[in-house]
Every structure is written in structure tokens, then in C-alpha cells.
Enzyme design. Structure first.
Site, mmCIF file in Angstrom:
data_model
loop_
_atom_site.group_PDB
_atom_site.id
_atom_site.type_symbol
_atom_site.label_atom_id
_atom_site.label_comp_id
_atom_site.label_asym_id
_atom_site.label_seq_id
_atom_site.Cartn_x
_atom_site.Cartn_y
_atom_site.Cartn_z
ATOM 1 N N LEU A 163 0.820 -1.216 0.000
ATOM 2 C CA LEU A 163 0.000 0.000 0.000
ATOM 3 C C LEU A 163 0.852 1.263 0.000
ATOM 4 C CD1 LEU A 163 -2.731 -1.012 2.630
ATOM 5 C CD2 LEU A 163 -2.959 -0.985 0.128
ATOM 6 N N GLY A 164 2.081 1.143 0.429
ATOM 7 C CA GLY A 164 2.953 2.313 0.488
ATOM 8 C C GLY A 164 4.170 2.004 1.335
ATOM 9 N N GLY A 180 7.512 3.973 3.867
ATOM 10 C CA GLY A 180 8.115 5.132 4.497
ATOM 11 C C GLY A 180 9.606 4.927 4.616
ATOM 12 N N GLY A 181 10.241 5.743 5.444
ATOM 13 C CA GLY A 181 11.685 5.638 5.587
ATOM 14 C C GLY A 181 12.135 4.316 6.168
ATOM 15 N N PHE A 182 11.358 3.766 7.106
ATOM 16 C CA PHE A 182 11.785 2.547 7.787
ATOM 17 C C PHE A 182 10.675 1.502 7.836
ATOM 18 C CE2 PHE A 182 14.091 6.150 9.621
ATOM 19 C CZ PHE A 182 15.403 5.775 9.350
ATOM 20 N N VAL A 200 3.984 -0.875 4.084
ATOM 21 C CA VAL A 200 2.615 -1.171 4.489
ATOM 22 C C VAL A 200 1.965 -2.060 3.435
ATOM 23 C CG1 VAL A 200 0.379 -0.211 5.156
ATOM 24 C CG2 VAL A 200 2.485 1.062 5.652
ATOM 25 N N LYS A 233 1.788 -2.701 8.776
ATOM 26 C CA LYS A 233 3.053 -1.975 8.631
ATOM 27 C C LYS A 233 4.180 -2.822 9.195
ATOM 28 C CE LYS A 233 4.222 1.587 11.317
ATOM 29 N NZ LYS A 233 4.274 2.957 11.876
ATOM 30 N N ASP A 255 4.294 14.424 15.171
ATOM 31 C CA ASP A 255 4.596 14.322 13.746
ATOM 32 C C ASP A 255 3.324 14.505 12.921
ATOM 33 O OD1 ASP A 255 6.308 14.081 11.596
ATOM 34 O OD2 ASP A 255 6.243 11.897 11.543
#
Length: 395
Positions: free
Chosen positions: A100-101, A103-105, A108, A121, A215
């Protein structure tokens, strides 16, 4: 404990006291001699004294429970989550078949738990402390505008978190126009802003311990099938160590450049107003359609035009003038107050929520005031509005 010895009381001992003594919940001491031995008598005034003491005790306990309420865990929340093995996560995601996507670490993936879709995730570079922090916070919160925890995986080097599935992705995808249709209605964006604000208000004022998200940004605001917004990603979040604290001291500054509170950067003292600053930046992005960068260009762009009275010039062209000028003006003023350089000048999230509700009410009244409105068009003509013409910022 109730000690009545040496008072030379007469009269019958209240039946309730004797019953409590029999049950072992009251330690009762009194003198018994002569006629008292026959009648077990103490004066009626004792009844009044004891009732008063018990009444005050009940009040005190009630106050104590209320003060402790934020600190006590909600068993219904904590016991509703599942710890999965890595093999179970592989099964849930069909061996990580549909991403689904990323990030940095983390990455998902779409999954299924029973008949419900979930988002899983998986941490590619596990930070045990951040992982445990997010799981702990997710277990302690429960609000319609915060993503829900379904379960988690803590199986050796495999760390993952299973969330409810948000079918419409993140807000930044809509603002940027990448892979998503535009949210081109000001009313829709205003409702999304209100949803996110209510989630933050819950974290600050209504959760068991006051929590600072730390954040807040468009990529951490997710949208479900009905475009209801929910805050996500609590890996950097901090809970106040004790009730009544004024700030949280941190060694390192954490967050996303462009959204980090400058007051926090200078002092390393984290407060709820740090989230307010970040939310103000997001609100400016939603008004203008411009995504922020580390140089605060959207803040500068809006500030200059607002001071010059040209606030309509900053509004996202995709709205096609279908909005009430008063509503937008109030929203811009609110956003600029949120991004004040000093935290003491910023509003609280409850104030932000109330103001956004006012902005939404302006749009609603303008909508119904226009007999030619087909259901989506909103007036930008102040003369047609039910509310006063917006003042210039320097008036």
C-alpha cells in the site's frame, strides 16, 4: 475504624454499624457496662456523626477516582488486540502480496483479518523503543479520529503493527494530486481538518495521559471510505510522564522538517502547542493546496498576502471560487495564529476545534442561503453572505 470508648454515650447502637462490624468492614469500639451491656446503647448523635463521616469519605473517594481516571487503563481497549506471529502476518497479507505504500523505515501491506481489511506496517529497520511506544499508545487510545490498532507482531527480528484499513489513503496524496482525485471542495477539506483537530484534542485533553503526537503532517492523516480523517503513526508520540506536567524535555528534536515547532527546536521543551503549530501548517496546506517544505514557504506566502488584504489570492484554485469568503478568512486567521513563533501565542486544540466548527457553520448557512445552489456551490460574494464582510488583517 470508629472508636467511641470513654465518651459515656447512651442509647442504642445503630443497626447498620453493628451489621458492618459483623461483616468485618468496620472496626467498632465502645464501652459496655450496666444497662449498656443489656441494651448496647449509644446516643443518636453518633448516627449523625458516622453518616457525615461516611458521606465525606464517599465524596473523597469519588474525587480521587476522577483524578486517577486518566491514569487507569481501559480493559476493554487493552484486551481487544491480538499479538500475531510472523507466520500469521504472512498469512494475513498473503505473503505481503499487495503493498500500500512505504516510508523511511517501513512498508505497508494490505491484509485481511476475518472479513475485515487491515493495513499491516512492517518495520524494515526496527527501532524496538519506537515500536513498543507506538503499540503502547495505540492500546491506550480510542477515538473516531485516530486509527485503530487491530494487533501487532513482535516475533524476533520481525516487528509489525496491524491497523484498521483506510481505503482512501493519506491526505498528502490528494493535496499533491498524485494517484488520487483532488478533494476540490473547500467544505470537504474543512471537514477533514475538523476530524484531524478532534483527534488531536482527544490526545491532548481526553486520553488517559496527555499525549503529544509530534509528527502531524498530511501523510499521517488517513482517510476512510467516507473521507473521514484519522490521525496515524504514533512512533514519535510522547505521553506526559505525570499528570499536571507542563512540558516534556527531549534530548533530540524529532519530527518532519517544515512541520516542527520552532519554539521546540530552540528549547527542546515539547508541549501540546508543538502539535498546534504542525496542525496550523497542515491547515494552510489544505487552504492553499501547496505542500510545505523545510523553509516554511507556505507560511510566508499566506502571511504576506493576508497582511495585504489579498487573502483570496492564496486559496487553492481547485475550489473554483465555490466557497464563502468569510469561512476561508476565518480559517486562514486561525492557521496563522497556530503557526505563531512563540507557543504561548497559539490556541489550544479545543479552541481550534471550536473555530473550525464556526467556519463549517458559515459554509453551511451560506449554502442554504443561496436559492440557486445546486448542492455544492458556495458563494464568495460577501454581500450574499449571512456573515459580515471579512476585515483586512491590519484593520
Amino acid at each position: 475504624m470508629l472508636n467511641l470508648k470513654g465518651n459515656k454515650f447512651t442509647g442504642p447502637i445503630p443497626a447498620q454499624l453493628l451489621e458492618n462490624q459483623k461483616k468485618g468492614i468496620l472496626s467498632l469500639s465502645y464501652d459496655v457496662s450496666g444497662d449498656e451491656k443489656k441494651n448496647n446503647k449509644v446516643p443518636a448523635v453518633v448516627v449523625s456523626v458516622v453518616v457525615s463521616v461516611l458521606f465525606l469519605a464517599v465524596i473523597y473517594i469519588g474525587i480521587w477516582i476522577r483524578r486517577r481516571r486518566r491514569k487507569l487503563p481501559d480493559p476493554a481497549v487493552e484486551q481487544s488486540h491480538t499479538q500475531y506471529t510472523y507466520a500469521e502476518v504472512q498469512n494475513i497479507t498473503e505473503n505481503f502480496k499487495k503493498p500500500l505504500g512505504s516510508g523511511g523505515f517501513s512498508e505497508v501491506f494490505l491484509g485481511n483479518v476475518g472479513n475485515s481489511k487491515v493495513a499491516v506496517k512492517m518495520l524494515s529497520s526496527p527501532d524496538q523503543k519506537a515500536f513498543e511506544n507506538e503499540v503502547k499508545i495505540l492500546m491506550s487510545i480510542n477515538h473516531k479520529n485516530l486509527t485503530s490498532l487491530v494487533g501487532y507482531c513482535n516475533d524476533g527480528e520481525h516487528k509489525g503493527i496491524v491497523y484498521e484499513y483506510m481505503a482512501n489513503g493519506s491526505l498528502d496524496q490528494y493535496l499533491s494530486g498524485k494517484n488520487r482525485p483532488d478533494i476540490s471542495s473547500w467544505v470537504k477539506r474543512l471537514r477533514i481538518a475538523l476530524d484531524a483537530a478532534q483527534g488531536l484534542q482527544y490526545l491532548h485533553d481526553e486520553s488517559q495521559k496527555a499525549i503529544i503526537h509530534r509528527d502531524v503532517k498530511p501523510s499521517n492523516i488517513l482517510l476512510n471510505k467516507q473521507l473521514q480523517a484519522k490521525l496515524a503513526d504514533f512512533g514519535l508520540s510522547k505521553a506526559y510522564p505525570a499528570e499536571g506536567g507542563t512540558h516534556i524535555s527531549t534530548v533530540n528534536i524529532a519530527g518532519t522538517p517544515g512541520y516542527i515547532d520552532p519554539d521546540y527546536e530552540d528549547t527542546k521543551r515539547l508541549t501540546e502547542k508543538s502539535d498546534v503549530f504542525s496542525f496550523g501548517v497542515v491547515l494552510l496546506e489544505m487552504i492553499t493546496g501547496r505542500l510545505e517544505d523545510r523553509n516554511h514557504t507556505v507560511i510566508q506566502f499566506v502571511t504576506v498576502n493576508f497582511k495585504n488584504g489579498n487573502f483570496i489570492q492564496v486559496v487553492d484554485e481547485r475550489f473554483k471560487n465555490k466557497f464563502d469568503a468569510n469561512s476561508v478568512w476565518e480559517a486562514i486567521r486561525l492557521a496563522l495564529t497556530c503557526v505563531s513563533q512563540t507557543s504561548s501565542s497559539r490556541p489550544t486544540m479545543i479552541m481550534v476545534v471550536n473555530k473550525l466548527k464556526d467556519c463549517l457553520a458559515i459554509e453551511t448557512y451560506s449554502h442554504y442561503a443561496d436559492p440557486d445552489d445546486s448542492g455544492d456551490k458556495l458563494t464568495t460574494d460577501p454581500e450574499k453572505s449571512l456573515f459580515p464582510k471579512p476585515r483586512r488583517a491590519n484593520a
